[in-house]
Design an enzyme around this catalytic site. Sequence first.
Site, PDB file in Angstrom:
ATOM      1  N   CYS A 175       0.845  -1.197   0.000  1.00 56.90           N
ATOM      2  CA  CYS A 175       0.000   0.000   0.000  1.00 56.90           C
ATOM      3  C   CYS A 175       0.878   1.243   0.000  1.00 56.90           C
ATOM      4  CB  CYS A 175      -0.928  -0.002   1.210  1.00 56.90           C
ATOM      5  SG  CYS A 175      -1.897   1.501   1.335  1.00 56.90           S
TER       6      CYS A 175
ATOM      7  N   TYR B  21       0.052  11.815  -3.575  1.00 57.57           N
ATOM      8  CA  TYR B  21       0.718  10.511  -3.457  1.00 57.57           C
ATOM      9  C   TYR B  21       2.079  10.465  -4.162  1.00 57.57           C
ATOM     10  CZ  TYR B  21      -3.415   8.802  -1.119  1.00 57.57           C
ATOM     11  OH  TYR B  21      -4.427   8.632  -0.209  1.00 57.57           O
TER      12      TYR B  21
ATOM     13  N   GLU C 177      -4.398  -4.991  -3.064  1.00 55.06           N
ATOM     14  CA  GLU C 177      -4.349  -3.644  -3.629  1.00 55.06           C
ATOM     15  C   GLU C 177      -5.051  -3.616  -4.992  1.00 55.06           C
ATOM     16  OE1 GLU C 177      -3.233  -0.564  -2.652  1.00 55.06           O
ATOM     17  OE2 GLU C 177      -3.103  -1.479  -0.679  1.00 55.06           O
TER      18      GLU C 177
END
Lengths: 221, 224
Positions: A135, A164, A206
């Site tokens: 993650c 991110y 994921e």
Amino acid sequence: MTFTDELYESARDLWDAQAAHPFVRGIADGTLNPAVFERWVRQDYLYLAEFSRVFAWAAARADRLESMGWYAAALHLTLNTEMGLHREYAARFGISVSDLERETMWPTTRAYTDFLVRTAADGDLADLVAALLPCAWGYVHIARKMAAGERPADQRYSDWIEQYSSDEFRLAAEWLRSEMDRLADGSSAAKRERLTHLFVLSSRYEWQFWEMCWNGEAWLP
Amino acid sequence: MSFCETQQARIAPLWDRMLNHPFLLQTRDGTIPHETFASWMRQDYLFVEAAIPFLAALIPKGPASHWEPMTQAIGALIRELRLFEERADAVGVEIRGSQPSFTTHAYIQFLLATAQNASYEEAYTVLYAAERAYHDSWKMVRDGLDRSSPWWPFVENWAGPQFAAYVAYLEVELDKLAAEAGPDRLHRMVEAFETTVRYEVAFWEMAMTGEGWPGIPSADPALS
């Protein structure tokens, strides 16, 4: 080749599938229907609360002060900063805090977070880091690929990529990778195999998380 | 109404759906395909194995009066594993070394995460709901299954008087725990009951469809 390079190779199919997933591509080019993206906002909020719990277990399991401090800081950042940003971000999609709080976990969110928490509680620190790495590292990996291209016109998606792919997230992922390499150093082949299983399994979750957000999901019946 | 009765009533439609699942109906009627039943055996074997650390993790959290019954319950799980192995050998099914399906994996993670992370009362709720679900499910199968069926020993195990007494004991103890629980804890117990039954339904569904993991066949989910 470092151990985390080996981990990446073991899960490469899953990482490639994530990068190619229509949900991920939709963020990158800005074509993702916001109503579909909202699923991610809601489910990821629930995910982050449990992810924070995993950092708390990591702080308790840490074998040296540097790691303990890092996990404590990561816990604080996730629980108090990132989740706060998530609430603000959700508001831009018209989702209120009470909406977020009322949301229930879909099966994949439930399974993935139970897997993480269970691994954190039952395993050692190396197991825990192997499970959470896909993650923490995966989002940076994906977002940095996106950031290398043209930014989407929808500011909300552009901000997602910005967050991110930021240095803060990148440095966190790099630290976790070095921690994984440190913890795996000198470990037996059987232990490395177990860590690889955990890493692959989380990578699979994921991918499945994107799939869940893309298709929607419900409990039977 | 007691806590257990209330929960049962609250999710009655879900409970009925579980009891009327095609897997159970076909097992009862003796029409279940051999491979479908074998697939369930492989997955449930993994689940029973994982229930051992689940119960073991609860022992230090519970009152001393629960320690001995919980230990006996672990002994019963070990006997269940032997039952699976004996039946599998008898009908030529290889159950050792199987990989968990997504539902089996998810349900096991739910058990073990609950044992470690939730209150004793919630975990005990999960235990009761799962055992009660099996007792009721196999009682339903018992009502129609021929005693000569190779699957009859499973009926004897879960629908028999010993298991009935165990479930009744769990119910009494869970009702006591619920009576002492505050509203927040009680709310979580209610959620735990429903989630467990949802997993039970999903488990029969998985057994019926032979579901594996969604997508990406090349990666190996070989870890329960």
